[in-house]
Design an enzyme around this catalytic site. Structure first.
Site, short mmCIF file in Angstrom:
data_model
loop_
_atom_site.label_atom_id
_atom_site.label_comp_id
_atom_site.label_asym_id
_atom_site.label_seq_id
_atom_site.Cartn_x
_atom_site.Cartn_y
_atom_site.Cartn_z
CE LYS A 50 -3.99 -1.78 2.58
NZ LYS A 50 -5.01 -1.52 1.55
NE ARG B 144 -11.04 -9.45 -2.57
CZ ARG B 144 -11.31 -8.50 -3.45
NH1 ARG B 144 -11.63 -8.83 -4.69
NH2 ARG B 144 -11.30 -7.24 -3.11
N1 BES Z 1 -8.35 -3.69 4.21
C1 BES Z 1 -8.43 -3.24 2.88
C2 BES Z 1 -9.68 -2.44 2.59
C3 BES Z 1 -9.73 -1.05 3.15
C4 BES Z 1 -8.97 -0.06 2.56
C5 BES Z 1 -10.55 -0.73 4.18
C6 BES Z 1 -9.03 1.24 3.05
C7 BES Z 1 -10.63 0.55 4.66
C8 BES Z 1 -9.87 1.53 4.09
C9 BES Z 1 -8.41 -4.42 1.91
O1 BES Z 1 -7.67 -5.51 2.32
C10 BES Z 1 -7.84 -3.94 0.64
O2 BES Z 1 -6.69 -3.61 0.63
N2 BES Z 1 -8.65 -3.89 -0.40
C11 BES Z 1 -8.23 -3.42 -1.66
C12 BES Z 1 -8.77 -4.33 -2.72
C13 BES Z 1 -8.19 -4.09 -4.08
C14 BES Z 1 -6.74 -4.48 -4.10
C15 BES Z 1 -8.98 -4.90 -5.08
C16 BES Z 1 -8.75 -2.01 -1.82
O3 BES Z 1 -9.88 -1.73 -1.37
O4 BES Z 1 -8.04 -1.18 -2.35
MN MN Z 2 -5.63 -5.33 1.70
#
Ligand code: BES
Ligand code: MN
Ligand code: ZN
Length: 506
Positions: free
Chosen positions: A279, A353
């Site tokens: 990230k 997921r």
């Molecule tokens: N934990 C995150 C989702 C999230 C992001 C929750 C920001 C709250 C705030 C999740 O694991 C994630 O990283 N999801 C990605 C999915 C994408 C790579 C398809 C996302 O939401 O960017």
């Molecule tokens: Mn994630």
């Protein structure tokens, strides 16, 4: 925080540290407040006039040692236009009152809200909201602070009424108190930093919870057991970290032995760096909250164990870290889930997921009456719904309606999102049965559609709490949502349960 109900015959004689009275913005006190004003020789209205107090929501006036009254203080609470006082405004007014009470140093307070009850909100709803918010107001994060603020002094809140409280109102106050305690547990776990709140810590907390309540039983599966169960998707997420993953199973047995349980499955990523699909740095600290689904499962079981409804509940928490390293899963890797489905991991940041598909498959051995997962699953859900509503996805109309109703009743609201087969094509992979991401369009929907592949035979719902589980900015911190929604949903199921068969435990 102790929350009780009391039948008050003479409000002027109510002995308490603070009596809270609602005032409408018409400037005219309601019938009950007017009677108390007369008992105090007009002290309340005099003060309102001299301070130009208009009774707006979010404003109040504190009077010390009001003449003619047994209460040490009176808090005149602005409630705006009673006809426009929806639950959002009611909560804002009550929250303001609780803040003013905490600041005043009062150790107990009696809320006399009869004048509001006539304006659309029943006593039952008023008592529930007061109990939920009073319970929440007693929470402070202190665990890692060298000099925490002094603990809140308000320890007792009374829902007082000149009518004898109905059994439903008494129950609403008790439910609100227990749910708030569960939500506060969820908040604490959410707020703890990831170097303290590890998967092992979550497992220890689940064991401690079971130790406090004889109706709870806890079992923790380690990675060796997960390998035996062929949880290849879950294990691929934890591959990059040294912190051992845990699969926590917490059972509440309040119903007949053979009655099918309602099963809650929580996402417990104790820190989500994204893994190799790292990230960006901004706000990455907030990914310590990526276990708030897990925390809500433990918090809901705390509330349920306190209230002891007649039903069976199983809480399952999949807990691990998502970190990059030489042993971490790479984008493009293909793994095999416990269900036998192969998954191409195109993005290691779509890890929720992956742990959930194995936990959901595992959950099916309990033959759930309903199966609900709770997860901070997608940033896309925050874009779609913001921080007010959790995203609700369900493959069963009745279950969806029940969850939406539980959210409305507690004001821990969810909003239904689609789960159509049409979206499944976005998850096609050339190298596996399914890909773990579906492109930029409808990110929260394709995430839910991924999970749907693993729950086809179940009455299943998914709550995406990415927007609702924590607050950002100055008030950064876990909210305890959706413990209220889940607890209410479960309590309603106990109410509607068919009579247990003869010979069943009761
Ligand atoms: N934990 C995150 C989702 C999230 C992001 C929750 C920001 C709250 C705030 C999740 O694991 C994630 O990283 N999801 C990605 C999915 C994408 C790579 C398809 C996302 O939401 O960017
Ligand atoms: Mn994630
Ligand atoms: Zn995540």
């Amino acid at each position: 925080m102790e929350i009780t109900t009391r039948h008050v015959k003479d409000a002027a004689a109510e002995r308490c540290a603070c009596l809270v009275l609602p005032v409408a913005d018409s400037g005219k006190p309601g019938a009950l407040t007017a009677a108390i004003d007369r008992a105090s020789g007009g002290a309340l209205t005099r003060r309102m006039r001299s301070e130009h107090f208009k009774g707006a929501v979010g404003k109040s006036l504190l009077l010390h040692e009001p003449q003619g009254l047994a209460a040490a203080r009176v808090l005149l609470l602005g409630c705006g236009d009673p006809r426009k006082l929806d639950t959002t405004a009611l909560r804002k007014a009550l929250q303001h009152a609780l803040g003013a009470l905490q600041a005043s140093g009062a150790t107990d307070a009696s809320f006399l809200l009869d004048d509001l009850a006539t304006a659309g909100h029943g006593h039952e709803q008023l008592a529930l909201q007061l109990a939920l918010l009073a319970g929440a107001s007693s929470y402070r994060y202190t665990h890692t602070l060298s000099r925490p603020e002094p603990a809140p002094r308000l320890g007792k809140v009374v829902f007082a009424s000149t009518q004898k409280p109905s059994a439903r109102t008494v129950r609403a106050a008790a439910e609100g108190q227990a749910i708030a305690a569960g939500a506060n547990l969820a908040r604490e776990l959410g707020n703890l930093p990831a170097n303290i709140c590890t998967p092992g810590h979550l497992a220890a907390q689940a064991r401690a919870l079971a130790g406090r309540h004889p109706q709870l039983h806890c079992r923790v599966l380690d990675e060796k057991k997960m390998k035996e169960l062929r949880m290849g998707a879950l294990l691929s997420v934890t591959a990059g970290t040294r912190e051992p993953a845990k699969l926590i199973v917490l059972e509440y047995r309040g119903g007949a032995r053979r009655e099918r349980p309602h099963v809650l499955v929580g996402k417990g990523i104790t820190f989500d760096s994204g893994g190799i699909s790292l990230k960006p740095g901004a706000a990455m600290d907030e990914m310590k909250f990526d276990m708030c689904g897990a925390a809500s499962v433990l918090g809901t079981l705390e509330a349920i164990a306190r209230l002891q409804p007649r039903l069976n509940v199983v809480g399952i928490v999949a807990a691990c870290e998502n970190l990059p390293s030489g042993t971490a899963t790479r984008p493009g890797d293909v793994v095999k889930s416990m269900a036998g489905t192969t998954i191409e991991i195109l993005n290691t940041d779509a890890e929720g997921r992956l742990i959930l598909c194995d936990a959901l498959h595992y959950a099916q051995r309990f033959q759930p009456a309903s199966l609900i997962d709770i997860a901070t699953l997608t940033g896309a859900c925050v874009v779609a719904l913001g921080k007010h509503a959790s995203g609700l996805f369900a493959n069963d109309e009745e279950l969806a309606a029940q969850l939406l109703a539980a959210g409305e009743a507690t004001h821990d609201r969810a909003w239904r999102m689609p789960l159509w087969e049409d979206y499944q094509e976005q998850l096609k992979s050339n190298f596996a049965d399914v890909a773990n991401v579906g492109g930029p369009a409808a990110g929260s929907v394709t995430a839910a559609c991924f999970l749907a592949r693993f729950t086809r035979e179940q009455r299943w719902a998914h709550l995406d709490i990415a927007g609702t589980a924590w607050e950002q900015g100055a008030a950064k911190g876990a909210t305890g949502r959706p413990v209220a929604l889940l607890a209410r949903y479960l309590l309603e199921r106990a109410g509607s349960a068919k009579k247990p068969p003869a010979g069943a435990r009761g």
